[in-house]
Design a protein around this motif. Structure first.
Motif, mmCIF file in Angstrom:
data_model
loop_
_atom_site.group_PDB
_atom_site.id
_atom_site.type_symbol
_atom_site.label_atom_id
_atom_site.label_comp_id
_atom_site.label_asym_id
_atom_site.label_seq_id
_atom_site.Cartn_x
_atom_site.Cartn_y
_atom_site.Cartn_z
ATOM 1 N N UNK A 82 -1.178 9.230 -11.788
ATOM 2 C CA UNK A 82 0.244 9.303 -11.459
ATOM 3 C C UNK A 82 0.486 9.764 -10.030
ATOM 4 N N UNK A 83 -0.563 10.258 -9.365
ATOM 5 C CA UNK A 83 -0.427 10.748 -7.992
ATOM 6 C C UNK A 83 -0.867 9.728 -6.944
ATOM 7 N N UNK A 84 -1.336 8.564 -7.370
ATOM 8 C CA UNK A 84 -1.697 7.524 -6.405
ATOM 9 C C UNK A 84 -0.408 7.054 -5.728
ATOM 10 N N UNK A 85 -0.333 7.091 -4.402
ATOM 11 C CA UNK A 85 0.903 6.676 -3.718
ATOM 12 C C UNK A 85 1.256 5.234 -4.027
ATOM 13 N N UNK A 86 2.523 4.981 -4.287
ATOM 14 C CA UNK A 86 2.940 3.623 -4.618
ATOM 15 C C UNK A 86 2.643 2.672 -3.458
ATOM 16 N N UNK A 87 2.612 3.200 -2.234
ATOM 17 C CA UNK A 87 2.296 2.367 -1.072
ATOM 18 C C UNK A 87 0.858 1.864 -1.102
ATOM 19 N N UNK A 88 0.001 2.491 -1.914
ATOM 20 C CA UNK A 88 -1.391 2.064 -2.051
ATOM 21 C C UNK A 88 -1.588 1.090 -3.214
ATOM 22 N N UNK A 89 -0.490 0.714 -3.860
ATOM 23 C CA UNK A 89 -0.581 -0.158 -5.028
ATOM 24 C C UNK A 89 -0.143 -1.593 -4.743
ATOM 25 N N UNK A 90 0.334 -1.849 -3.530
ATOM 26 C CA UNK A 90 0.665 -3.200 -3.079
ATOM 27 C C UNK A 90 -0.110 -3.405 -1.788
ATOM 28 N N UNK A 91 -1.229 -4.139 -1.868
ATOM 29 C CA UNK A 91 -2.211 -4.104 -0.784
ATOM 30 C C UNK A 91 -2.803 -5.486 -0.516
ATOM 31 N N UNK A 92 -3.319 -5.697 0.697
ATOM 32 C CA UNK A 92 -4.040 -6.950 0.980
ATOM 33 C C UNK A 92 -5.292 -7.040 0.109
ATOM 34 N N UNK A 93 -5.580 -8.227 -0.374
ATOM 35 C CA UNK A 93 -6.749 -8.441 -1.228
ATOM 36 C C UNK A 93 -7.835 -9.185 -0.461
#
Length: 274
Positions: free
Chosen positions: A112-123
């Motif tokens: 729950x502490x993973x920043x949401x900005x790290x959840x939409x990322x280049x693959x």
């Protein structure tokens, strides 16, 4: 107004709203073709479609410890209660799921502490499928990363580096997917610790993903990649699907991570915009 009239009126309104939203959704997303659907207008400028990267979570999906990762008990059913509801019991690390830093550290970030900005990322997809077909213990190496960079350019900021080994196609066969031998040693591909260290030292990648049961290859006894990657504040994705349907570079991964307090990970709905 009589009770039955009220009920019928509500039903008509619900049906009308359902038809409206169904028509709107159909117009926005288009028709599904395999695991890919056409992009809604908001995505059209940057991406042309969506690829589902998630295995269906079920008791039949192979797990690391060999026991079902989920069970469901129906508490309410439509015939008796007018609605359906299940109570679920889930192992956090089953089917397509997240490994939070806390999974392999004493005090790392929980899911729950993973920043949401790290959840939409280049693959970035590193393809070792041909090698894995010949050797179940194949690993992503620094040479594989260098070859990817040579072909596609520098690894983007805050990217997810994914191993495509072709293992997703084995998920319907637990014996093939786990690769357990007579000594109960597993055999499937993963990331070599030297490749993991290269990513940690030379990139800002926030996530590492595999289409197998573990970030480390099956025979690993020390889980070196887990112990290097997760305590560094990065997260992992295991049992990813659909890597054969996305390009080596250019897609955007959207990670629907669970958000239960203190979780070490959890099943996730993940898709790629391509």
């Amino acid at each position: 107004m009589c009770d039955i009239c009220v009920i019928e009126s509500v039903k008509e309104r619900m049906l009308s709203r359902r038809q409206f939203f169904s028509a709107t959704a159909a117009a926005a997303t288009g028709v599904a073709i395999g695991g890919v659907v056409s992009a809604p207008p908001a995505m059209a400028a940057g991406h042309g479609g969506v690829v589902d990267m998630t295995h269906t979570l079920s008791p039949e999906f192979p797990t690391f410890f060999g026991v079902p990762g989920i069970s469901a008990e129906q508490q309410f059913n439509f015939a008796e209660h007018g609605f359906n509801l299940f109570n679920l019991t889930i192992n956090e690390h089953t089917a397509t799921h997240i490994d939070a830093p806390l999974h392999f550290s004493a005090d790392g970030a929980s899911v729950d502490e993973i920043p949401v900005s790290d959840l939409v990322v280049p693959l970035c997809v590193v393809d070792i499928a041909a090698r894995a077909a010949e050797n179940a213990d194949a690993q992503v190496t620094p040479d594989d990363l260098k070859a990817w960079i040579s072909a596609n350019g520098p690894i983007p900021e805050k990217a997810c580096i994914a191993m495509h080994s072709g293992w997703a196609g084995k998920s319907g066969d637990a014996a093939a997917y786990t690769g357990n031998d007579a000594e109960n040693v597993k055999h499937f591909p993963g990331f070599h610790i030297e490749a993991t260290q290269m990513l940690l030292e030379e990139t800002s990648a926030v996530a590492m993903a595999v289409d197998t049961l573990s970030l480390d290859h099956g025979p690993s006894a020390d889980f070196a990649t887990h112990y290097a990657w997760l305590p560094a504040g990065r997260y992992g994705i295991e049992n990813l699907a659909g890597l054969g349907d996305v390009p080596a570079a250019g897609a955007t991964l959207v990670v629907g991570a669970p958000k239960h307090k203190g979780g070490t990970g959890g099943p996730a709905r993940i898709f790629a915009m391509v």
